[in-house]
Design a protein around this motif. Structure first.
Motif, mmCIF file in Angstrom:
data_model
loop_
_atom_site.group_PDB
_atom_site.id
_atom_site.type_symbol
_atom_site.label_atom_id
_atom_site.label_comp_id
_atom_site.label_asym_id
_atom_site.label_seq_id
_atom_site.Cartn_x
_atom_site.Cartn_y
_atom_site.Cartn_z
ATOM 1 N N MET A 1 0.052 10.257 9.515
ATOM 2 C CA MET A 1 0.865 10.393 8.297
ATOM 3 C C MET A 1 1.827 9.194 8.429
ATOM 4 N N LYS A 2 2.445 8.900 9.458
ATOM 5 C CA LYS A 2 3.309 7.665 9.547
ATOM 6 C C LYS A 2 2.812 6.346 9.333
ATOM 7 N N GLU A 3 1.221 6.386 9.542
ATOM 8 C CA GLU A 3 0.549 4.973 9.188
ATOM 9 C C GLU A 3 0.416 4.806 7.823
ATOM 10 N N ALA A 4 0.153 6.080 7.114
ATOM 11 C CA ALA A 4 -0.045 6.285 5.657
ATOM 12 C C ALA A 4 1.314 5.602 5.060
ATOM 13 N N TYR A 5 2.460 6.201 5.553
ATOM 14 C CA TYR A 5 3.726 5.760 5.201
ATOM 15 C C TYR A 5 4.026 4.150 5.335
ATOM 16 N N GLY A 6 3.562 3.686 6.475
ATOM 17 C CA GLY A 6 3.683 2.296 6.497
ATOM 18 C C GLY A 6 2.835 1.417 5.850
ATOM 19 N N CYS A 7 1.752 1.815 5.423
ATOM 20 C CA CYS A 7 0.694 1.188 4.380
ATOM 21 C C CYS A 7 1.656 1.173 3.224
ATOM 22 N N LEU A 8 2.066 2.056 2.729
ATOM 23 C CA LEU A 8 2.892 2.413 1.378
ATOM 24 C C LEU A 8 4.174 1.447 1.259
ATOM 25 N N TYR A 9 4.791 1.478 2.468
ATOM 26 C CA TYR A 9 5.750 0.535 2.596
ATOM 27 C C TYR A 9 5.662 -0.878 2.500
ATOM 28 N N LYS A 10 4.483 -1.246 2.934
ATOM 29 C CA LYS A 10 4.045 -2.769 2.946
ATOM 30 C C LYS A 10 3.522 -3.074 1.590
ATOM 31 N N ILE A 11 2.693 -2.168 0.896
ATOM 32 C CA ILE A 11 2.132 -2.282 -0.307
ATOM 33 C C ILE A 11 3.596 -2.385 -1.352
ATOM 34 N N GLU A 12 4.537 -1.531 -1.467
ATOM 35 C CA GLU A 12 5.385 -1.290 -2.281
ATOM 36 C C GLU A 12 6.391 -2.884 -2.308
ATOM 37 N N ASN A 13 6.629 -3.061 -0.879
ATOM 38 C CA ASN A 13 7.551 -4.033 -0.594
ATOM 39 C C ASN A 13 6.752 -5.414 -1.065
ATOM 40 N N ALA A 14 5.498 -5.667 -0.971
ATOM 41 C CA ALA A 14 4.817 -6.811 -1.384
ATOM 42 C C ALA A 14 4.814 -6.926 -2.729
ATOM 43 N N ILE A 15 4.517 -5.807 -3.656
ATOM 44 C CA ILE A 15 4.484 -5.956 -4.782
ATOM 45 C C ILE A 15 5.988 -6.389 -5.220
ATOM 46 N N ARG A 16 6.926 -5.756 -4.914
ATOM 47 C CA ARG A 16 8.367 -6.279 -5.244
ATOM 48 C C ARG A 16 8.646 -7.626 -5.081
ATOM 49 N N ALA A 17 8.261 -8.178 -3.958
ATOM 50 C CA ALA A 17 8.460 -9.524 -3.273
ATOM 51 C C ALA A 17 7.587 -10.487 -4.579
ATOM 52 N N TYR A 18 6.250 -9.897 -4.955
ATOM 53 C CA TYR A 18 5.555 -10.764 -5.865
ATOM 54 C C TYR A 18 6.346 -10.956 -7.297
ATOM 55 N N ILE A 19 6.710 -9.677 -7.788
ATOM 56 C CA ILE A 19 7.319 -9.709 -9.043
ATOM 57 C C ILE A 19 8.635 -10.497 -9.091
ATOM 58 N N GLU A 20 9.336 -10.744 -7.852
ATOM 59 C CA GLU A 20 10.499 -11.279 -7.875
ATOM 60 C C GLU A 20 10.347 -12.693 -7.826
ATOM 61 N N HIS A 21 9.196 -12.989 -6.899
ATOM 62 C CA HIS A 21 8.908 -14.303 -6.874
ATOM 63 C C HIS A 21 8.358 -15.132 -8.372
ATOM 64 N N LYS A 22 7.414 -14.450 -8.895
ATOM 65 C CA LYS A 22 6.826 -14.672 -10.075
ATOM 66 C C LYS A 22 7.987 -14.789 -11.212
ATOM 67 N N MET A 23 8.826 -13.846 -11.190
ATOM 68 C CA MET A 23 9.798 -13.907 -12.395
ATOM 69 C C MET A 23 10.819 -14.901 -12.160
ATOM 70 N N GLU A 24 11.156 -15.104 -10.979
ATOM 71 C CA GLU A 24 12.173 -16.290 -10.571
ATOM 72 C C GLU A 24 11.695 -17.655 -10.854
ATOM 73 N N LYS A 25 10.368 -17.870 -10.508
ATOM 74 C CA LYS A 25 9.765 -19.166 -10.752
ATOM 75 C C LYS A 25 9.360 -19.151 -12.560
ATOM 76 N N GLU A 26 9.278 -18.196 -13.167
ATOM 77 C CA GLU A 26 9.096 -18.473 -14.589
ATOM 78 C C GLU A 26 10.606 -18.398 -15.326
ATOM 79 N N TYR A 27 11.553 -17.647 -14.835
ATOM 80 C CA TYR A 27 12.880 -17.463 -15.655
ATOM 81 C C TYR A 27 13.807 -18.054 -14.894
ATOM 82 N N GLY A 28 13.698 -18.470 -13.664
ATOM 83 C CA GLY A 28 14.720 -18.870 -12.951
ATOM 84 C C GLY A 28 15.650 -17.807 -12.247
#
Length: 125
Positions: A1-28
Motif C-alpha cells: 500500500m505504501k508503494e501505491a501511495y508513493g506512486c500517487l505522491y509522485k504523480i500529483e507532485n509532477a502534475i502540480r509542478a508541470y502546471i506551475e511551470h507551464k503557467m509561469e512560462k505563459e503568464y509570468g
C-alpha cells in the motif's frame, strides 16, 4: 500500500509542478493571479496549493490553451487514475492488476511526459 501511495505522491507532485511551470512560462511569475482574470474573467477561487487533485484537470489542464499540446493519452490516464487514487486515499487495497496499472500511469506521468518538459530542478518530489 505504501508503494501505491508513493506512486500517487509522485504523480500529483509532477502534475502540480508541470502546471506551475507551464503557467509561469505563459503568464509570468504572478500567473496565479493574472491567468484566471485574463482567461476566466474572475480571480482565483482558492490558492493553487489547496486544490484537490481532480481540480487540476478541471480548472487548469482543460481550460488554458497552454495545455493544448497534451496528448489525449494524458487525459485518459488522468481519468483512469481517479478511482485508483480514491482506493489508496481511503485505505482500500488495490488488486495486483490495479497496482501494475498505477505503476504504468506513474511511469507515463513522471518519466515519459513531464520530466521531458520540465527541468528536474523544478520538481519538489
Amino acid at each position: 500500500m505504501k508503494e501505491a501511495y508513493g506512486c500517487l505522491y509522485k504523480i500529483e507532485n509532477a502534475i502540480r509542478a508541470y502546471i506551475e511551470h507551464k503557467m509561469e512560462k505563459e503568464y509570468g511569475v504572478h500567473w496565479f493571479h493574472i491567468a484566471p482574470r485574463k482567461v476566466l474573467k474572475r480571480p482565483p477561487s482558492k490558492p493553487f496549493n489547496s486544490l484537490s487533485f481532480h481540480e487540476y484537470s478541471r480548472i487548469y489542464l482543460r481550460t488554458y490553451d497552454v495545455f493544448q499540446e497534451l496528448p489525449e493519452e494524458f487525459f485518459s490516464y488522468l481519468e483512469s487514475l481517479y478511482p485508483l487514487r480514491n482506493k489508496v486515499a481511503h485505505c482500500f487495497p488495490l488488486t495486483e492488476t490495479e497496482y501494475v496499472y498505477l505503476v504504468k500511469i506513474a511511469d507515463f506521468f513522471t518519466n515519459h511526459l513531464l520530466f521531458e518538459r520540465i527541468p528536474n530542478s523544478l520538481y519538489k518530489i
